[in-house]
Design a protein around this motif. Sequence first.
Motif, PDB file in Angstrom:
ATOM      1  N   SER A   8       0.685  -1.222   0.492  1.00 13.58           N
ATOM      2  CA  SER A   8      -0.005  -0.217  -0.034  1.00 13.58           C
ATOM      3  C   SER A   8       0.928   0.967   0.218  1.00 13.58           C
ATOM      4  CB  SER A   8      -0.795   0.107   1.149  1.00 13.58           C
ATOM      5  OG  SER A   8      -0.062   0.447   1.928  1.00 13.58           O
ATOM      6  N   HIS A   9       2.004   1.243  -0.359  1.00 13.73           N
ATOM      7  CA  HIS A   9       2.794   2.587   0.794  1.00 13.73           C
ATOM      8  C   HIS A   9       3.389   2.939  -1.017  1.00 13.73           C
ATOM      9  CE1 HIS A   9       6.330   5.125   1.719  1.00 13.73           C
ATOM     10  NE2 HIS A   9       5.968   4.801   2.688  1.00 13.73           N
ATOM     11  N   PRO A  10       2.622   4.476  -1.032  1.00 13.60           N
ATOM     12  CA  PRO A  10       3.189   5.015  -2.931  1.00 13.60           C
ATOM     13  C   PRO A  10       4.733   4.787  -3.121  1.00 13.60           C
ATOM     14  CG  PRO A  10       1.927   6.631  -1.284  1.00 13.60           C
ATOM     15  CD  PRO A  10       1.752   4.949  -0.390  1.00 13.60           C
ATOM     16  N   ALA A  11       5.627   5.478  -2.255  1.00 15.75           N
ATOM     17  CA  ALA A  11       6.561   4.825  -2.544  1.00 15.75           C
ATOM     18  C   ALA A  11       7.479   3.716  -2.672  1.00 15.75           C
ATOM     19  CB  ALA A  11       7.084   5.537  -2.038  1.00 15.75           C
ATOM     20  N   ALA A  12       6.956   2.616  -2.121  1.00 18.27           N
ATOM     21  CA  ALA A  12       7.194   1.436  -2.185  1.00 18.27           C
ATOM     22  C   ALA A  12       7.057   0.490  -3.616  1.00 18.27           C
ATOM     23  CB  ALA A  12       6.880   0.394  -1.341  1.00 18.27           C
ATOM     24  N   THR A  13       5.455   0.895  -3.746  1.00 22.81           N
ATOM     25  CA  THR A  13       4.196   0.665  -4.716  1.00 22.81           C
ATOM     26  C   THR A  13       5.216   1.316  -6.498  1.00 22.81           C
ATOM     27  OG1 THR A  13       2.527   0.459  -3.915  1.00 22.81           O
ATOM     28  CG2 THR A  13       2.548   0.878  -5.786  1.00 22.81           C
ATOM     29  N   ALA A  14       5.375   2.724  -6.041  1.00 19.27           N
ATOM     30  CA  ALA A  14       6.348   2.976  -7.229  1.00 19.27           C
ATOM     31  C   ALA A  14       7.200   2.543  -7.797  1.00 19.27           C
ATOM     32  CB  ALA A  14       6.402   5.185  -7.165  1.00 19.27           C
ATOM     33  N   ALA A  15       8.122   2.462  -6.715  1.00 20.02           N
ATOM     34  CA  ALA A  15      10.027   1.694  -6.613  1.00 20.02           C
ATOM     35  C   ALA A  15       9.494   0.383  -7.188  1.00 20.02           C
ATOM     36  CB  ALA A  15      10.119   1.582  -5.320  1.00 20.02           C
ATOM     37  N   VAL A  16       8.538  -0.805  -6.557  1.00 25.48           N
ATOM     38  CA  VAL A  16       8.376  -2.085  -7.583  1.00 25.48           C
ATOM     39  C   VAL A  16       7.818  -2.071  -9.442  1.00 25.48           C
ATOM     40  CG1 VAL A  16       6.740  -4.026  -7.569  1.00 25.48           C
ATOM     41  CG2 VAL A  16       8.275  -2.763  -5.047  1.00 25.48           C
ATOM     42  N   SER A  17       6.692  -0.935  -8.770  1.00 22.18           N
ATOM     43  CA  SER A  17       6.728  -0.882 -10.099  1.00 22.18           C
ATOM     44  C   SER A  17       7.863  -0.387 -11.953  1.00 22.18           C
ATOM     45  CB  SER A  17       5.333   1.116 -10.166  1.00 22.18           C
ATOM     46  OG  SER A  17       4.222   0.289 -10.053  1.00 22.18           O
ATOM     47  N   THR A  18       8.590  -0.056 -11.302  1.00 19.91           N
ATOM     48  CA  THR A  18       9.179   0.999 -11.729  1.00 19.91           C
ATOM     49  C   THR A  18      10.275  -0.327 -12.630  1.00 19.91           C
ATOM     50  OG1 THR A  18       9.852   2.703 -10.866  1.00 19.91           O
ATOM     51  CG2 THR A  18      11.259   1.928 -11.992  1.00 19.91           C
ATOM     52  N   LEU A  19      10.673  -1.515 -11.285  1.00 17.23           N
ATOM     53  CA  LEU A  19      11.115  -2.556 -11.336  1.00 17.23           C
ATOM     54  C   LEU A  19      10.455  -4.161 -12.469  1.00 17.23           C
ATOM     55  CD1 LEU A  19      12.324  -4.119  -8.286  1.00 17.23           C
ATOM     56  CD2 LEU A  19      13.488  -3.049  -9.902  1.00 17.23           C
ATOM     57  N   GLU A  20       9.110  -3.371 -12.168  1.00 14.35           N
ATOM     58  CA  GLU A  20       8.631  -4.703 -13.298  1.00 14.35           C
ATOM     59  C   GLU A  20       8.534  -3.959 -14.745  1.00 14.35           C
ATOM     60  OE1 GLU A  20       4.460  -5.051 -12.116  1.00 14.35           O
ATOM     61  OE2 GLU A  20       4.478  -6.161 -10.366  1.00 14.35           O
ATOM     62  N   ALA A  21       8.667  -2.502 -14.673  1.00 15.51           N
ATOM     63  CA  ALA A  21       8.504  -1.899 -16.664  1.00 15.51           C
ATOM     64  C   ALA A  21       9.809  -1.757 -16.547  1.00 15.51           C
ATOM     65  CB  ALA A  21       8.001  -0.013 -15.700  1.00 15.51           C
ATOM     66  N   THR A  22      11.001  -2.590 -16.439  1.00 20.05           N
ATOM     67  CA  THR A  22      11.963  -2.580 -16.764  1.00 20.05           C
ATOM     68  C   THR A  22      12.803  -3.989 -17.123  1.00 20.05           C
ATOM     69  OG1 THR A  22      13.410  -2.195 -14.926  1.00 20.05           O
ATOM     70  CG2 THR A  22      12.865   0.196 -15.850  1.00 20.05           C
TER      71      THR A  22
END
Length: 178
Positions: free
Chosen positions: A62-76
């Motif tokens: 749920s944490h927005p910063a964690a979610t954004a960081a993991v989204s970046t991993l998935e996108a790369t």
Amino acid sequence: MTRPPFPPPSADDIRLVSHQLGRPARGVIGIAARCVCGAPTVVATAPRLDDGTPFPTLYYLSHPAATAAVSTLEATGVMSEFVTELEQDAALREGYARAHEAYLADRTGIEDVEEIRGISAGGMPARVKCLHALAAHALAAGPGLNPIGDLALARSSWSPRVCQCADYDAADPQGGEA
């Protein structure tokens, strides 16, 4: 079983999670991991939502910063790297299978929902499908239980030891998607 039962979430927890997600929180039965400042990072969600829908994702980032960081991993493309590692490393596969079993035990310990029996999250035990769910499980269970979740957290730009909650104020709520 690694973690449940969780203490029930407070009204403030639900308010914060809803803010983090940018929508009303659903089915939250506890906070499985918290930021160093105490804010929710991973929620534990009921295996069956109030409307009767089966919900296999027990641990939800749920944490927005964690979610954004993991989204970046998935996108790369990190998931495909982890799939290759999983295919080539027997010890990693065994650890991932143990994580799957622990996840199922945690969820079944809360409620056994026939429609999702045997289904965990994130692609476990054989695939890497959602790093959000795997990172959430790793945060909830602690280091060493979910090796792919641990790898994702280690590769991400976010750290559970550094508070980034102030980066996400009321004017710009971010959503989690684990």
